[in-house]
Design an enzyme around this catalytic site. Structure first.
Site, PDB file in Angstrom:
ATOM      1  N   GLY A 185       0.783  -1.240   0.000  1.00 41.65           N
ATOM      2  CA  GLY A 185       0.000   0.000   0.000  1.00 41.65           C
ATOM      3  C   GLY A 185       0.809   1.282   0.000  1.00 41.65           C
ATOM      4  O   GLY A 185       0.314   2.311   0.444  1.00 41.65           O
ATOM      5  N   SER A 186       2.054   1.254  -0.537  1.00 47.01           N
ATOM      6  CA  SER A 186       2.819   2.507  -0.551  1.00 47.01           C
ATOM      7  C   SER A 186       2.199   3.511  -1.525  1.00 47.01           C
ATOM      8  O   SER A 186       2.252   4.727  -1.296  1.00 47.01           O
ATOM      9  CB  SER A 186       4.290   2.257  -0.878  1.00 47.01           C
ATOM     10  OG  SER A 186       4.463   1.893  -2.221  1.00 47.01           O
ATOM     11  N   ASN A 187       1.583   3.033  -2.600  1.00 47.14           N
ATOM     12  CA  ASN A 187       0.870   3.961  -3.507  1.00 47.14           C
ATOM     13  C   ASN A 187      -0.362   4.546  -2.823  1.00 47.14           C
ATOM     14  O   ASN A 187      -0.667   5.730  -2.994  1.00 47.14           O
ATOM     15  CB  ASN A 187       0.494   3.253  -4.815  1.00 47.14           C
ATOM     16  CG  ASN A 187       1.646   3.249  -5.801  1.00 47.14           C
ATOM     17  OD1 ASN A 187       2.007   4.282  -6.354  1.00 47.14           O
ATOM     18  ND2 ASN A 187       2.256   2.088  -5.995  1.00 47.14           N
ATOM     19  N   HIS A 210       0.799   0.804 -13.129  1.00 47.61           N
ATOM     20  CA  HIS A 210       1.549  -0.375 -13.545  1.00 47.61           C
ATOM     21  C   HIS A 210       3.042  -0.030 -13.593  1.00 47.61           C
ATOM     22  O   HIS A 210       3.417   1.014 -14.138  1.00 47.61           O
ATOM     23  CB  HIS A 210       1.070  -0.849 -14.922  1.00 47.61           C
ATOM     24  CG  HIS A 210       1.778  -2.080 -15.365  1.00 47.61           C
ATOM     25  ND1 HIS A 210       1.503  -3.316 -14.825  1.00 47.61           N
ATOM     26  CD2 HIS A 210       2.791  -2.268 -16.246  1.00 47.61           C
ATOM     27  CE1 HIS A 210       2.302  -4.214 -15.358  1.00 47.61           C
ATOM     28  NE2 HIS A 210       3.102  -3.593 -16.228  1.00 47.61           N
ATOM     29  N   LYS A 237     -16.085 -14.979  -9.813  1.00 42.77           N
ATOM     30  CA  LYS A 237     -15.418 -13.662  -9.779  1.00 42.77           C
ATOM     31  C   LYS A 237     -16.397 -12.527 -10.023  1.00 42.77           C
ATOM     32  O   LYS A 237     -16.259 -11.440  -9.456  1.00 42.77           O
ATOM     33  CB  LYS A 237     -14.311 -13.639 -10.831  1.00 42.77           C
ATOM     34  CG  LYS A 237     -13.113 -14.467 -10.416  1.00 42.77           C
ATOM     35  CD  LYS A 237     -12.037 -14.444 -11.473  1.00 42.77           C
ATOM     36  CE  LYS A 237     -10.906 -15.376 -11.090  1.00 42.77           C
ATOM     37  NZ  LYS A 237     -10.050 -15.734 -12.223  1.00 42.77           N
ATOM     38  N   ASN A 240      -5.497   2.490 -12.759  1.00 42.25           N
ATOM     39  CA  ASN A 240      -4.515   1.528 -12.258  1.00 42.25           C
ATOM     40  C   ASN A 240      -3.108   2.086 -12.446  1.00 42.25           C
ATOM     41  O   ASN A 240      -2.862   2.840 -13.384  1.00 42.25           O
ATOM     42  CB  ASN A 240      -4.644   0.218 -13.050  1.00 42.25           C
ATOM     43  CG  ASN A 240      -3.666  -0.847 -12.591  1.00 42.25           C
ATOM     44  OD1 ASN A 240      -3.501  -1.082 -11.394  1.00 42.25           O
ATOM     45  ND2 ASN A 240      -2.988  -1.489 -13.531  1.00 42.25           N
ATOM     46  N   MET A 243      -3.766  -6.849  -7.160  1.00 42.83           N
ATOM     47  CA  MET A 243      -3.142  -7.833  -8.045  1.00 42.83           C
ATOM     48  C   MET A 243      -4.152  -8.784  -8.694  1.00 42.83           C
ATOM     49  O   MET A 243      -3.965 -10.006  -8.654  1.00 42.83           O
ATOM     50  CB  MET A 243      -2.081  -8.612  -7.268  1.00 42.83           C
ATOM     51  CG  MET A 243      -0.953  -7.732  -6.786  1.00 42.83           C
ATOM     52  SD  MET A 243      -0.250  -6.742  -8.129  1.00 42.83           S
ATOM     53  CE  MET A 243       1.260  -6.194  -7.406  1.00 42.83           C
ATOM     54  N   ARG A 244      -5.199  -8.206  -9.257  1.00 38.82           N
ATOM     55  CA  ARG A 244      -6.211  -9.003  -9.953  1.00 38.82           C
ATOM     56  C   ARG A 244      -6.670  -8.251 -11.188  1.00 38.82           C
ATOM     57  O   ARG A 244      -6.636  -7.019 -11.199  1.00 38.82           O
ATOM     58  CB  ARG A 244      -7.456  -9.180  -9.082  1.00 38.82           C
ATOM     59  CG  ARG A 244      -7.235 -10.036  -7.910  1.00 38.82           C
ATOM     60  CD  ARG A 244      -8.445 -10.095  -7.002  1.00 38.82           C
ATOM     61  NE  ARG A 244      -8.096 -10.974  -5.914  1.00 38.82           N
ATOM     62  CZ  ARG A 244      -8.193 -12.284  -5.969  1.00 38.82           C
ATOM     63  NH1 ARG A 244      -8.721 -12.866  -7.020  1.00 38.82           N
ATOM     64  NH2 ARG A 244      -7.789 -13.030  -4.978  1.00 38.82           N
TER      65      ARG A 244
HETATM   66  C1  GAR Z   1       3.508  -1.224  -7.339  1.00 42.07           C
HETATM   67  O1  GAR Z   1       4.809  -1.265  -7.854  1.00 42.07           O
HETATM   68  C2  GAR Z   1       2.483  -1.268  -8.451  1.00 42.07           C
HETATM   69  O2  GAR Z   1       2.888  -0.572  -9.597  1.00 42.07           O
HETATM   70  C3  GAR Z   1       2.418  -2.754  -8.723  1.00 42.07           C
HETATM   71  O3  GAR Z   1       2.468  -3.354  -7.459  1.00 42.07           O
HETATM   72  C4  GAR Z   1       3.196  -2.513  -6.572  1.00 42.07           C
HETATM   73  C5  GAR Z   1       2.331  -2.256  -5.366  1.00 42.07           C
HETATM   74  O4  GAR Z   1       3.047  -1.566  -4.389  1.00 42.07           O
HETATM   75  N1  GAR Z   1       1.226  -3.102  -9.430  1.00 42.07           N
HETATM   76  C6  GAR Z   1       1.189  -4.072 -10.345  1.00 42.07           C
HETATM   77  O5  GAR Z   1       2.154  -4.751 -10.643  1.00 42.07           O
HETATM   78  C7  GAR Z   1      -0.174  -4.281 -10.991  1.00 42.07           C
HETATM   79  N2  GAR Z   1      -0.046  -5.168 -12.099  1.00 42.07           N
HETATM   80  P1  GAR Z   1       2.316  -0.840  -3.190  1.00 42.07           P
HETATM   81  O6  GAR Z   1       1.387  -1.886  -2.557  1.00 42.07           O
HETATM   82  O7  GAR Z   1       3.404  -0.462  -2.238  1.00 42.07           O
HETATM   83  O8  GAR Z   1       1.564   0.339  -3.724  1.00 42.07           O
END
Ligand code: GAR
Length: 215
Positions: A12-14, A109, A65, A107, A90-91
């Protein structure tokens, strides 16, 4: 004030970068709800710290789903959510959610789409040997990381990079461009024509890297 709903699976850093932008007054939005699909997602702790409502919704509790995504769509709608943010969710999201929020799901990426979609975008870029990678914020459609691109930012890649070193470099930019894309949406500056996202008042500086938005 834009009402946000956030979906996350892990660290969850984003999600934190969005909270920080709101608290610093850079982003005029309010997170109404965090939904996680993993019981141990650290994102939930962040919600707690910032008094944000959190629901853990276990996909295994649903017969399929589509029903899982109907549940998520219902919870978000019930709280007046206007934009859904996938912050490390991640889905691949499905129709019931996408139809409830058309061009209203974003999203992030960790690669320059359409290169290296799916899982481990950073590892894929390092393994391929590209010299530039980065991150992409896009609207979500039914494909895997195929929706209209909103903003991208680039980082250099060295032959010595590993998934870990490249991920760290990219993550720093993720934390800048995700709140920035949400801000553009909140200010009503985004419109989608086919797969092209127009940004009102967005000038390209010919002397700067075209990939990087004015942050
Ligand atoms: C991030 O790097 C995001 O871009 C990636 O997962 C990480 C989540 O980090 N997302 C994907 O790969 C989606 N396909 P976070 O939980 O610290 O935000």
């Amino acid at each position: 004030m834009l009402n946000l709903g956030v979906l996350a699976s892990g660290r969850g850093s984003n999600f934190q970068s969005i909270i920080d932008s709101i608290e610093a007054g850079r982003l005029k939005a309010s997170v109404k709800l965090l939904i996680t699909d993993k019981s141990d997602a650290y994102a939930a702790e962040r919600a707690k710290k910032h008094s944000i409502e959190h629901l853990y919704i276990n996909p295994k509790d649903f017969t399929n789903k589509d029903v899982f995504y109907e549940k998520i769509a219902g919870e978000l709608s019930a709280r007046g959510v206007e934009l859904v943010v996938l912050a490390g969710f991640m889905r691949v999201v499905r129709k019931p959610l996408i139809e409830r929020f058309p061009n209203r799901i974003m999203n992030i990426h960790p690669a320059l789409l359409p290169s290296f979609p799916g899982l481990h975008g950073q590892q894929q870029a390092a393994d391929y040997g590209v010299r530039i990678s980065g991150c992409t914020v896009h609207f979500v459609d039914e494909g895997m990381d195929t929706g209209p691109v909103i903003v991208q930012a680039a980082v250099p890649v060295s032959p010595e990079d590993t998934e870990d070193t490249l991920s760290k470099r990219i993550l720093k930019l993720e934390h800048k461009i995700f709140p920035e894309a949400i801000r553009l949406f909140a200010e009503g500056r985004l419109s989608v024509e086919g797969r092209i996202v127009k940004i009102r008042g967005y000038c390209v500086d010919e002397d700067a890297c075209l990939l990087n938005p004015p942050l």
